[in-house]
Scaffold this motif. Structure first.
Motif, PDB file in Angstrom:
ATOM      1  N   PHE A  57       0.854  -1.181   0.000  1.00 45.79           N
ATOM      2  CA  PHE A  57       0.000   0.000   0.000  1.00 45.79           C
ATOM      3  C   PHE A  57       0.895   1.239   0.000  1.00 45.79           C
ATOM      4  CE2 PHE A  57       0.838  -0.895   4.469  1.00 45.79           C
ATOM      5  CZ  PHE A  57       1.017   0.359   5.041  1.00 45.79           C
ATOM      6  N   GLY A  58       0.299   2.387  -0.247  1.00 48.44           N
ATOM      7  CA  GLY A  58       1.078   3.625  -0.277  1.00 48.44           C
ATOM      8  C   GLY A  58       0.184   4.833  -0.393  1.00 48.44           C
ATOM      9  N   ILE A  59       0.745   6.008  -0.123  1.00 45.81           N
ATOM     10  CA  ILE A  59      -0.023   7.253  -0.149  1.00 45.81           C
ATOM     11  C   ILE A  59       0.887   8.409  -0.569  1.00 45.81           C
ATOM     12  CG2 ILE A  59       0.387   7.624   2.335  1.00 45.81           C
ATOM     13  CD1 ILE A  59      -2.422   8.908   2.459  1.00 45.81           C
ATOM     14  N   VAL A  60       0.336   9.334  -1.339  1.00 48.44           N
ATOM     15  CA  VAL A  60       1.066  10.513  -1.819  1.00 48.44           C
ATOM     16  C   VAL A  60       0.159  11.731  -1.668  1.00 48.44           C
ATOM     17  CG1 VAL A  60       2.489  11.444  -3.685  1.00 48.44           C
ATOM     18  CG2 VAL A  60       2.033   8.987  -3.597  1.00 48.44           C
ATOM     19  N   ILE A  61       0.726  12.883  -1.301  1.00 50.11           N
ATOM     20  CA  ILE A  61      -0.064  14.112  -1.168  1.00 50.11           C
ATOM     21  C   ILE A  61       0.636  15.289  -1.824  1.00 50.11           C
ATOM     22  CG2 ILE A  61      -1.094  13.340   0.998  1.00 50.11           C
ATOM     23  CD1 ILE A  61       0.731  15.311   2.484  1.00 50.11           C
TER      24      ILE A  61
ATOM     25  N   PHE B 164      -2.118  29.025  -7.133  1.00 45.90           N
ATOM     26  CA  PHE B 164      -1.602  27.732  -6.689  1.00 45.90           C
ATOM     27  C   PHE B 164      -1.803  27.527  -5.187  1.00 45.90           C
ATOM     28  CE2 PHE B 164       1.024  28.721 -10.485  1.00 45.90           C
ATOM     29  CZ  PHE B 164       0.585  27.685 -11.285  1.00 45.90           C
ATOM     30  N   GLY B 165      -1.946  26.288  -4.773  1.00 43.70           N
ATOM     31  CA  GLY B 165      -2.118  25.968  -3.366  1.00 43.70           C
ATOM     32  C   GLY B 165      -3.157  24.899  -3.136  1.00 43.70           C
ATOM     33  N   THR B 166      -3.726  24.394  -4.219  1.00 43.67           N
ATOM     34  CA  THR B 166      -4.662  23.277  -4.153  1.00 43.67           C
ATOM     35  C   THR B 166      -4.048  22.098  -3.408  1.00 43.67           C
ATOM     36  OG1 THR B 166      -5.719  23.905  -6.222  1.00 43.67           O
ATOM     37  CG2 THR B 166      -5.856  21.587  -5.618  1.00 43.67           C
ATOM     38  N   VAL B 167      -4.869  21.312  -2.693  1.00 41.16           N
ATOM     39  CA  VAL B 167      -4.362  20.127  -2.007  1.00 41.16           C
ATOM     40  C   VAL B 167      -4.949  18.874  -2.643  1.00 41.16           C
ATOM     41  CG1 VAL B 167      -4.183  21.422   0.142  1.00 41.16           C
ATOM     42  CG2 VAL B 167      -6.195  19.973  -0.251  1.00 41.16           C
ATOM     43  N   GLY B 168      -4.216  17.777  -2.532  1.00 40.37           N
ATOM     44  CA  GLY B 168      -4.699  16.529  -3.104  1.00 40.37           C
ATOM     45  C   GLY B 168      -4.046  15.326  -2.462  1.00 40.37           C
ATOM     46  N   CYS B 169      -4.665  14.168  -2.653  1.00 41.17           N
ATOM     47  CA  CYS B 169      -4.147  12.918  -2.088  1.00 41.17           C
ATOM     48  C   CYS B 169      -4.523  11.764  -2.994  1.00 41.17           C
ATOM     49  CB  CYS B 169      -4.733  12.697  -0.699  1.00 41.17           C
ATOM     50  SG  CYS B 169      -4.245  11.134   0.085  1.00 41.17           S
ATOM     51  N   VAL B 170      -3.599  10.827  -3.172  1.00 43.82           N
ATOM     52  CA  VAL B 170      -3.867   9.574  -3.881  1.00 43.82           C
ATOM     53  C   VAL B 170      -3.383   8.435  -3.003  1.00 43.82           C
ATOM     54  CG1 VAL B 170      -3.750  10.590  -6.180  1.00 43.82           C
ATOM     55  CG2 VAL B 170      -1.658   9.697  -5.138  1.00 43.82           C
ATOM     56  N   ALA B 171      -4.088   7.302  -3.052  1.00 46.48           N
ATOM     57  CA  ALA B 171      -3.729   6.200  -2.157  1.00 46.48           C
ATOM     58  C   ALA B 171      -4.054   4.844  -2.766  1.00 46.48           C
ATOM     59  CB  ALA B 171      -4.459   6.349  -0.821  1.00 46.48           C
ATOM     60  N   LEU B 172      -3.258   3.859  -2.374  1.00 37.78           N
ATOM     61  CA  LEU B 172      -3.472   2.445  -2.700  1.00 37.78           C
ATOM     62  C   LEU B 172      -3.621   1.697  -1.388  1.00 37.78           C
ATOM     63  CD1 LEU B 172      -3.335  -0.083  -4.634  1.00 37.78           C
ATOM     64  CD2 LEU B 172      -0.854  -0.063  -4.208  1.00 37.78           C
ATOM     65  N   ASP B 173      -4.735   0.993  -1.200  1.00 38.46           N
ATOM     66  CA  ASP B 173      -4.926   0.276   0.058  1.00 38.46           C
ATOM     67  C   ASP B 173      -4.540  -1.204  -0.068  1.00 38.46           C
ATOM     68  OD1 ASP B 173      -7.153  -1.155  -1.017  1.00 38.46           O
ATOM     69  OD2 ASP B 173      -8.567   0.379  -0.351  1.00 38.46           O
ATOM     70  N   LYS B 174      -4.621  -1.921   1.037  1.00 36.47           N
ATOM     71  CA  LYS B 174      -4.174  -3.307   1.072  1.00 36.47           C
ATOM     72  C   LYS B 174      -5.038  -4.238   0.225  1.00 36.47           C
ATOM     73  CE  LYS B 174      -1.857  -3.254   5.584  1.00 36.47           C
ATOM     74  NZ  LYS B 174      -1.818  -3.851   6.942  1.00 36.47           N
ATOM     75  N   ASN B 175      -6.220  -3.788  -0.130  1.00 32.81           N
ATOM     76  CA  ASN B 175      -7.095  -4.586  -0.985  1.00 32.81           C
ATOM     77  C   ASN B 175      -6.819  -4.344  -2.467  1.00 32.81           C
ATOM     78  OD1 ASN B 175      -8.631  -5.817   1.130  1.00 32.81           O
ATOM     79  ND2 ASN B 175      -9.726  -3.886   1.404  1.00 32.81           N
ATOM     80  N   GLY B 176      -5.831  -3.481  -2.751  1.00 32.89           N
ATOM     81  CA  GLY B 176      -5.474  -3.195  -4.132  1.00 32.89           C
ATOM     82  C   GLY B 176      -6.340  -2.141  -4.786  1.00 32.89           C
ATOM     83  N   ASN B 177      -7.109  -1.400  -3.979  1.00 30.95           N
ATOM     84  CA  ASN B 177      -7.993  -0.373  -4.525  1.00 30.95           C
ATOM     85  C   ASN B 177      -7.347   1.009  -4.465  1.00 30.95           C
ATOM     86  OD1 ASN B 177     -10.149  -2.150  -5.090  1.00 30.95           O
ATOM     87  ND2 ASN B 177     -10.791  -2.078  -2.948  1.00 30.95           N
TER      88      ASN B 177
END
Length: 357
Positions: free
Chosen positions: A42-46, A220-233
Motif C-alpha cells: 500500500f502507499g499514499i502521496v499528497i 496555486f495551493g490546491t491540495v490533493g491525495c492519492v492512495a493504494l490500500d491493502k485490498n489493491g484499490n
C-alpha cells in the motif's frame, strides 16, 4: 511354520512401508500452507500546491510549518491504510488535515474571489468502481472533500454546485460553517495586491489579469491525495479555494473528473494542481491513466510526457501526484516547486517543497 513366519514378515513390511508415507503427508502439507506470501502493498502521496515556490522566498519558520503539516496529513492517511482501512477513507481524512489548515488554498486557507468571498471546489474518485463525486462553488461547507464523497455515494450525480450542493450538504449532515470561518488576513491581503496589480496592468497595456505572472501564480495551493490500500484499490481526491480574484463563479479543474482528479484500479490514481483551465483542456489526470492503459507505458513515463511536454505545449503549468496499482509513485511538476510527500508500506516518509530535492 515357515508359511506363518513368511506371512508375518510380509505384514510387517507393508505396515512399515506405509507409515513413513503417512508421516510425510502430515508434515509436508502444513509446510506448504505456511509459506504463502502474506505481504500486502500500500502507499499514499499528497500535494499542497505547485507554483513559484523558491527557497529564498521562504522563511525557516514557514518552511518548518509546511513540512510539519504535510507530515501530519500523510501520517493520518498512512495509519488508516496500515490498519487495513480503505483508500477512500485515507484520502478524505488526509485532505481534511490540509483543509483545516490556513497554510493551503483549500478549506480554512481558501483564497478570495473578486467579490471578497470564498468559493470552494473538490472531488473524489473510487478506482475500483470508477464512481466519483464533486462539488463546486460552495461557501459554507467546512470540508468540501467530505461533501464530494457524499455526492458520490448518496446521490445519482457526479457534480453539484453552489446553493444546491449546500442544500445537499445539510441533508447529509455535513458540517456547515459561517463564511467568516474561511477568512484569513494573509489571503485577504493577497487579494488586495492582485487587484492592485490587475488594475495597474490593465491601465498600462490593456492585458488581461491572467497574462500577468504575479496574478497567474496567485492561484496555486490546491491540495490533493492519492492512495493504494491493502485490498489493491486506488482512490484520488482534490480540494481547492480556486484562483485569487476569480470572477463570474469561475470553476477550475479540481472538481472536474479526468482533469483534476482520476482513479482507475487498472492503471493509477492522480490528483492535479496548477492552472486549472489548461488541466481541463488537456484532461491531464485521465490522460496519464489513458497512456498507461492504451500504450502500456509506466506511470512515470506517462506523468513526464503529460506534465513536461503536453501541458506546456498548451501553455499550462503545475504538477500532479500519482500512484499506480503496484504502488509505484510519481510527483511530477514543471514549476519551481510543489509541496509534496509520500509514504510506502514500510513507513518510509519523504517530504519535498522545492524543485531539486
Amino acid at each position: 511354520m515357515k508359511k506363518l513366519v513368511f506371512l508375518f514378515s510380509l505384514i510387517l513390511f507393508i505396515s512399515c512401508d506405509q507409515k513413513p508415507s503417512e508421516n510425510r503427508e502430515k508434515t509436508e502439507t502444513p509446510k506448504t500452507e505456511t509459506t504463502k506470501d502474506t505481504v500486502q502493498n500500500f502507499g499514499i502521496v499528497i500535494h499542497g500546491g505547485a507554483g513559484t515556490i523558491l527557497k529564498e522566498n521562504m522563511t525557516d519558520s514557514l518552511e518548518k510549518a509546511y513540512k510539519a503539516k504535510l507530515e501530519e496529513a500523510i501520517r493520518t492517511g498512512h495509519e488508516i491504510l496500515a490498519n487495513g482501512g480503505t483508500s477512500l477513507e485515507a484520502v478524505q481524512r488526509t485532505i481534511n488535515v490540509m483543509e483545516n489548515s490556513p497554510l493551503f488554498n483549500a478549506g480554512k486557507g481558501a483564497v478570495f474571489t473578486n467579490e471578497e468571498t470564498n468559493e470552494l471546489d473538490s472531488s473524489i474518485m473510487d478506482g475500483e468502481t470508477l464512481n466519483a463525486g464533486a462539488v463546486a462553488g460552495v461557501t459554507v461547507v467546512k470540508n468540501p472533500i467530505n461533501l464530494a464523497y457524499e455526492v458520490m455515494v448518496n446521490s445519482d450525480h457526479v457534480l453539484l454546485a453552489g446553493k444546491g450542493a449546500e442544500r445537499f450538504a445539510k441533508e447529509q449532515g455535513i458540517e456547515i460553517v459561517d463564511p467568516e470561518y474561511f477568512y484569513t488576513e494573509r489571503r485577504f491581503k493577497s487579494l488586495q495586491k492582485v487587484k492592485e496589480a490587475e488594475k495597474a496592468k490593465s491601465q498600462e497595456n490593456n492585458k488581461t489579469a491572467f497574462s500577468d505572472p504575479f496574478i497567474k501564480d496567485s492561484k496555486f495551493g490546491t491540495v490533493g491525495c492519492v492512495a493504494l490500500d491493502k485490498n489493491g484499490n486506488l482512490a484520488a481526491g482534490t480540494s481547492t479555494g480556486g484562483m485569487t480574484n476569480k470572477k463570474y463563479n469561475r470553476i477550475g479543474d479540481s472538481p472536474i473528473i479526468g482533469a483534476g482528479t482520476y482513479a482507475n484500479n487498472k492503471t493509477c490514481a492522480v490528483s492535479s494542481t496548477g492552472w486549472g483551465e489548461f488541466f481541463i483542456r488537456g484532461m491531464v489526470a485521465h490522460d496519464i491513466s489513458a497512456m498507461m492503459e492504451y500504450k502500456g507505458v509506466s506511470l512515470q513515463e506517462a506523468a513526464s510526457e503529460v506534465i513536461q511536454k503536453k501541458l506546456p505545449e498548451l501553455g499550462g503549468d503545475g504538477g500532479i501526484i500519482a500512484i499506480d496499482h503496484n504502488g509505484n509513485i510519481a510527483m511530477e511538476f514543471n514549476t519551481a516547486g510543489m509541496y509534496r510527500a509520500n509514504m510506502n508500506s514500510k513507513g518510509e516518509l519523504k517530504i519535498g517543497i522545492y524543485g531539486k530535492e
